[in-house]
Design an enzyme around this catalytic site. Structure first.
Site, short mmCIF file in Angstrom:
data_model
loop_
_atom_site.label_atom_id
_atom_site.label_comp_id
_atom_site.label_asym_id
_atom_site.label_seq_id
_atom_site.Cartn_x
_atom_site.Cartn_y
_atom_site.Cartn_z
N ARG A 1 0.83 -1.21 0.00
CA ARG A 1 0.00 0.00 0.00
C ARG A 1 0.86 1.26 0.00
O ARG A 1 0.56 2.22 -0.70
CB ARG A 1 -0.96 -0.03 1.18
CG ARG A 1 -2.11 -1.02 0.94
CD ARG A 1 -2.79 -1.41 2.24
NE ARG A 1 -3.98 -2.21 2.02
CZ ARG A 1 -4.00 -3.52 1.75
NH1 ARG A 1 -2.86 -4.18 1.61
NH2 ARG A 1 -5.14 -4.16 1.61
N ARG B 1 -6.77 -17.14 -10.20
CA ARG B 1 -7.52 -16.61 -9.04
C ARG B 1 -8.63 -15.64 -9.49
O ARG B 1 -8.52 -15.00 -10.53
CB ARG B 1 -6.55 -15.92 -8.07
CG ARG B 1 -5.59 -16.93 -7.46
CD ARG B 1 -4.60 -16.30 -6.53
NE ARG B 1 -5.23 -15.73 -5.36
CZ ARG B 1 -4.59 -15.01 -4.45
NH1 ARG B 1 -3.30 -14.76 -4.59
NH2 ARG B 1 -5.23 -14.54 -3.40
N ASP C 1 -5.14 -15.54 6.57
CA ASP C 1 -3.77 -15.91 6.20
C ASP C 1 -3.10 -16.80 7.25
O ASP C 1 -2.05 -17.40 6.99
CB ASP C 1 -2.92 -14.65 5.99
CG ASP C 1 -3.28 -13.95 4.68
OD1 ASP C 1 -4.03 -14.53 3.87
OD2 ASP C 1 -2.81 -12.81 4.47
C1 S3P Z 1 -4.57 -8.94 1.66
C2 S3P Z 1 -5.85 -9.35 1.81
C3 S3P Z 1 -6.24 -10.76 1.94
C4 S3P Z 1 -5.05 -11.63 2.31
C5 S3P Z 1 -3.86 -11.33 1.46
C6 S3P Z 1 -3.43 -9.88 1.64
C7 S3P Z 1 -4.31 -7.50 1.52
O1 S3P Z 1 -6.75 -11.22 0.70
O2 S3P Z 1 -5.39 -12.99 2.20
O3 S3P Z 1 -2.77 -12.16 1.82
O4 S3P Z 1 -3.14 -7.07 1.61
O5 S3P Z 1 -5.28 -6.76 1.33
P1 S3P Z 1 -8.30 -11.07 0.29
O6 S3P Z 1 -8.60 -9.64 0.16
O7 S3P Z 1 -8.41 -11.79 -1.02
O8 S3P Z 1 -9.05 -11.75 1.38
#
Ligand code: S3P
Length: 447
Positions: free
Chosen positions: A26, A136, A331
């Site tokens: 981010r 995905r 996670d």
């Molecule tokens: C993440 C959000 C999650 C997480 C990924 C990192 C993020 O995914 O599983 O490892 O940085 O916003 P999802 O938004 O698909 O749940």
């Protein structure tokens, strides 16, 4: 890679964890959107974050890394953190890349960039990924962006990468997400920075809050509240993001692996994890560990940072985790499942279906790991149940097939097997935690 059973009987081990991957993605993206010079102090060395950095370079952003200096006395501890300097002329000056943007294995890179690129008039590009990422779901982002007027095309009808995006002026929208996904929420929030008017997002509660919190830190009036198990956000754009200095604390998701290692080690072993991001949502896995009887101390160490300390094995008991708790734990399910293999009784994960959409089908792969380790396991629909006890597991050969979190979970589990285990294709741990195996070796073979 061969992982031998732990021979450590006593000692205190300090593990220098990588910086948080979500926050690094981010801050890279926010820095690239802002006009001017931004700095990221202690960016994550994860391959996924390098993928985001490389994609931003393709868009014309300048990034320069100054490596951190190691403490010669403690080679695992960097005394001066790495710094990344980012120079951008602002998102409106990003250039259309001449070759497709490579999002590698990183869902965060792909989904967050989709939101930004779709809302940037004049920009056009194709995003692709590796075999795992190309498989995905992207439709969960694309659908809403198209409702706002986005032009996104691909052979899959928008469901999968590769996708070609022709940036446009988007319209205000109101989105009701079925899936609890921080990535989808973030893609829409980033698109909202270039939309004139209200963007409303409603999604199941519990996903990480980093994007909205970091936007607020930059002066964006992004509001949210939770009601009846859902998070409702509102932002009225457009906004021009400002350059910042971002400090990144250590990754709680990386911490979880060494906490479980500590909880399964003999009583006389103490693992100390300094500088961890003190974020209640990201540390939700501590609640599950405590419910299982594991003791982890959290010591606050200044604003937004804590130290986690785990002292050897406790009596561990199975637990039951509800579907509502899953978004904040998603996670950590692989490594918590390893903990469950050594906890007396039947641990049940309800509403674990999202695990099928991660870097691999983690629900099936986790069940395979449990079986390979000689423990009982049941998968029924979206529910995963595993049977644990405190005996060492059977030795196994396991191929995580490129999934970093499964590879690390399998390695921690292997440290408590009766014989060495073989992990195929284990190098993929660099996707989130490049030094994982050297830290594991230091703790399990060094005491
Ligand atoms: C993440 C959000 C999650 C997480 C990924 C990192 C993020 O995914 O599983 O490892 O940085 O916003 P999802 O938004 O698909 O749940």
């Amino acid at each position: 890679m061969i992982v031998k059973p732990s021979t450590t009987r006593a000692g205190t081990f300090t593990v220098a964890l990588p910086a948080d991957k979500s926050l690094t993605h981010r801050s890279l993206i926010f820095a690239a959107c802002a006009k001017g010079n931004s700095t990221i102090i202690n960016p994550s060395p994860a391959r996924d974050c390098k993928t985001t950095a490389a994609a931003l370079r393709q868009l014309g952003v300048v990034l320069e890394l100054e490596s951190g200096k190691q403490d010669p006395g403690m080679p695992q501890v960097a005394c001066a953190p790495a710094r990344l300097e980012i120079v951008s002329h602002g998102q409106e000056h990003w250039r259309s890349p001449s070759v497709p943007l490579d999002c590698g294995n990183s869902g965060t890179t792909a989904r967050l960039l989709l939101g930004l690129l779709a809302a940037q008039p004049g920009l056009s590009c194709t995003c692709r990924g590796d075999a795992s990422l190309n498989d995905r779901p992207m439709g969960r982002v694309v659908r809403w962006l198209r409702q706002a007027g986005a032009s996104i095309d691909g052979e899959s009808g928008g469901e999968r990468l590769p996708l070609t995006i022709r940036g446009r002026q988007l319209r205000p929208i109101s989105c009701k997400l079925e899936t609890a996904s921080a990535q989808v929420k973030s893609a829409l929030l980033l698109a909202a920075m270039n939309i004139s008017g209200d963007v409303q997002i409603d999604l199941p509660d519990g996903t990480r809050l980093h994007t909205e919190e970091m936007l607020r830190q930059q002066g964006v009036d992004c509001t949210w509240h939770t009601h009846a198990g859902r998070q409702q956000l509102n932002v009225r754009g457009p906004y021009t993001l400002r350059p910042q200095v971002w400090h990144i604390a250590a990754d709680p998701s990386a911490a979880a692996f060494f906490i479980v290692l500590g909880l399964l080690s003999p009583r006389e072993v103490c693992i100390v994890l300094p500088g961890v991001l003190a974020d209640d949502n990201r540390l939700s896995f501590l609640r599950v560990i405590r419910a299982m009887g594991g003791k982890v101390q959290r010591r606050e160490r200044g604003v937004g940072v804590c130290e986690l300390v785990v002292q050897g094995r406790a009596q561990l008991l199975a637990t039951e985790v509800s579907a509502a708790e899953m978004p904040a734990l998603i996670d950590e399910v692989p490594i918590l499942t390893v903990l469950a293999l050594f906890s007396a009784g039947r641990t049940v994960w309800h509403g674990a279906g999202e695990l099928r959409t991660k870097e691999s089908d983690r629900l099936t792969a986790l069940a395979n790991l449990c079986r390979a380790a000689g423990r009982g396991v049941e998968v029924q629909g979206d529910t995963l149940a595993v049977y644990g006890n405190d005996a060492p597991v059977a030795p196994y050969v396991f191929d995580a097939q490129g999934d970093h979190r499964l590879s690390m979970a399998a390695a921690i589990c292997a440290s408590f097997a009766t014989q060495p285990c073989v992990l195929e294709n284990a190098a993929c741990v660099d996707i989130s935690f490049p030094n994982f195996f050297s830290h594991l070796y230091a703790v399990t073979q060094g005491g």
